[in-house]
Design an enzyme around this catalytic site. Structure first.
Site, PDB file in Angstrom:
ATOM      1  N   THR A  46       0.869  -1.184   0.000  1.00 34.61           N
ATOM      2  CA  THR A  46       0.000   0.000   0.000  1.00 34.61           C
ATOM      3  C   THR A  46       0.900   1.226   0.000  1.00 34.61           C
ATOM      4  O   THR A  46       1.639   1.448   0.970  1.00 34.61           O
ATOM      5  CB  THR A  46      -0.892   0.030   1.265  1.00 34.61           C
ATOM      6  OG1 THR A  46      -1.655  -1.169   1.311  1.00 34.61           O
ATOM      7  CG2 THR A  46      -1.820   1.231   1.234  1.00 34.61           C
ATOM      8  N   LYS A  80      -7.683   1.620  -3.122  1.00 33.44           N
ATOM      9  CA  LYS A  80      -7.331   1.154  -1.767  1.00 33.44           C
ATOM     10  C   LYS A  80      -7.414   2.303  -0.760  1.00 33.44           C
ATOM     11  O   LYS A  80      -7.983   2.174   0.321  1.00 33.44           O
ATOM     12  CB  LYS A  80      -5.913   0.569  -1.819  1.00 33.44           C
ATOM     13  CG  LYS A  80      -5.251   0.316  -0.489  1.00 33.44           C
ATOM     14  CD  LYS A  80      -5.721  -0.954   0.158  1.00 33.44           C
ATOM     15  CE  LYS A  80      -5.091  -1.143   1.536  1.00 33.44           C
ATOM     16  NZ  LYS A  80      -5.682  -2.232   2.272  1.00 33.44           N
ATOM     17  N   LYS A  94      -1.462   4.887   8.681  1.00 35.39           N
ATOM     18  CA  LYS A  94      -0.642   4.998   7.459  1.00 35.39           C
ATOM     19  C   LYS A  94      -1.543   5.252   6.244  1.00 35.39           C
ATOM     20  O   LYS A  94      -1.297   6.141   5.434  1.00 35.39           O
ATOM     21  CB  LYS A  94       0.153   3.695   7.253  1.00 35.39           C
ATOM     22  CG  LYS A  94       0.858   3.616   5.915  1.00 35.39           C
ATOM     23  CD  LYS A  94       1.386   2.223   5.612  1.00 35.39           C
ATOM     24  CE  LYS A  94       1.699   2.107   4.129  1.00 35.39           C
ATOM     25  NZ  LYS A  94       2.181   0.797   3.719  1.00 35.39           N
TER      26      LYS A  94
END
Ligand code: NAD
Length: 297
Positions: free
Chosen positions: A96, A171, A246
């Site tokens: 990611t 995402k 994050k």
């Protein structure tokens, strides 16, 4: 069967590479951590001594690393993966990372004559072990078609989201919804407590009414209604707050770069930052309900 190099054999990469091996692929792994290498080796992955050695002759290169800077570092340079993989190899980055870093990685691959997709995942370590991950994929139709059978060995749902970076965009947007909705569900339970409403009663109504969402019905932040949710085991993750933070920070960096106004995303980032800084970083992100309750005390 194509030769696969798998870089980053951590909590996600180790079970993902093991599933590729189980599907009959020849997989060579590399990780800077001896402990990660040992775990992958125990699952049947051959370990290479360097990035270059792992990539040598590989038709497919998968990276599963902590951040975009490391992905670019591993892909590029004289000792990097792009310089050593087989000509025309397909690069799959499932980490990611920032959309801008993902696009820079695609550009580097194209300059080296390689194909590439960004293919981040959702489903966590459980999904990685069970090969039930969802892959969100960005890249050309040709690269997507080549990646599909490889991803199918590690996941159940594979969505082509668009061109370079579109997988990371999906995402980041999905996880911004999740971060915000977990706070909304937590605030509703805390308000319900003040109103004398039982957790079960609110769950029974909201889980089949318009308040229904994954944060409520799968990862319920109070113990009881969903026995498998982390709330029933003192908020052991699951999906750690540090990882949620994050992803929310990535969403806010993108919002700033691309000029989107995400007021709730910004506020949610701040609330998870406060929770992480006061002992919640390693807890499941649904533990944020404790911070919500604290604010209501
Ligand atoms: P992790 O920290 O367990 O694994 C990362 C691995 O990369 C480590 O073993 C580390 O030693 C290795 N590494 C770091 N630098 C390296 C380098 N230069 N060369 C080779 N190896 C290197 O992390 P993870 O939980 O496996 O997550 C990996 C990625 O997947 C992250 O981007 C994360 O955001 C994403 N992700 C994680 C989850 C989850 O639930 N853990 C879910 C979805 C997505």
């Amino acid at each position: 069967m194509p030769m696969i190099a798998f870089i980053g054999l951590g909590n996600m990469g180790s079970p993902m590479s093991a599933n590729l091996r189980r599907a009959g692929h020849h997989v060579t792994g590399y990780d800077v951590s001896p402990a990660s290498c040992a775990a992958a080796e125990a699952a049947g992955i051959a370990i290479a001594p360097s990035l270059a050695a792992a990539a040598k002759g590989a038709d497919i290169v998968v990276t599963m690393l902590p951040n975009g800077a490391l992905v670019l570092q591993c892909w590029q340079g004289d000792d990097g993966l792009l310089a050593h993989a087989a000509p025309g190899a397909l690069f799959i980055d499932s980490s990611t990372i920032d959309v801008a870093d993902a696009r820079a990685a695609h550009d580097a691959a194209a300059r080296a004559g390689m194909k590439s997709v960004d293919a981040p995942v959702s489903g966590g370590t459980g999904g990685a072990a069970a090969a039930t991950l969802t892959f969100m994929v960005g890249g050309t139709a040709e690269a997507f078609a080549r990646a599909q059978p490889i991803l199918a060995a590690m996941g159940r749902k594979i969505v082509h989201c668009g061109d370079a970076g579109a997988g990371q965009a999906a995402k980041i947007c999905n996880n911004m919804i999740l971060g915000i909705s977990m706070i909304a569900v937590s605030e509703a339970f805390v308000l319900g407590e003040k109103l004398g409403l039982s957790h079960q009663a609110l769950f029974d109504v909201a889980s089949t009414a318009s308040g229904q969402c994954w944060a409520l019905t799968t990862n319920c932040p109070v113990p009881g209604p969903v026995p498998a949710s982390p709330a029933n085991r003192d908020y052991q993750p699951g999906f750690a707050t540090a990882l949620m933070l994050k992803d929310l920070r990535l969403s806010q960096a993108c919002a700033e770069t691309f000029g989107a106004h995400t007021a709730l995303g910004a506020h949610a980032t701040q609330l998870y930052e406060d929770y992480a800084a006061t002992g919640g970083a390693a807890k499941d992100f649904s533990g944020i309900i404790g911070a919500v309750r604290g604010k209501n005390a």
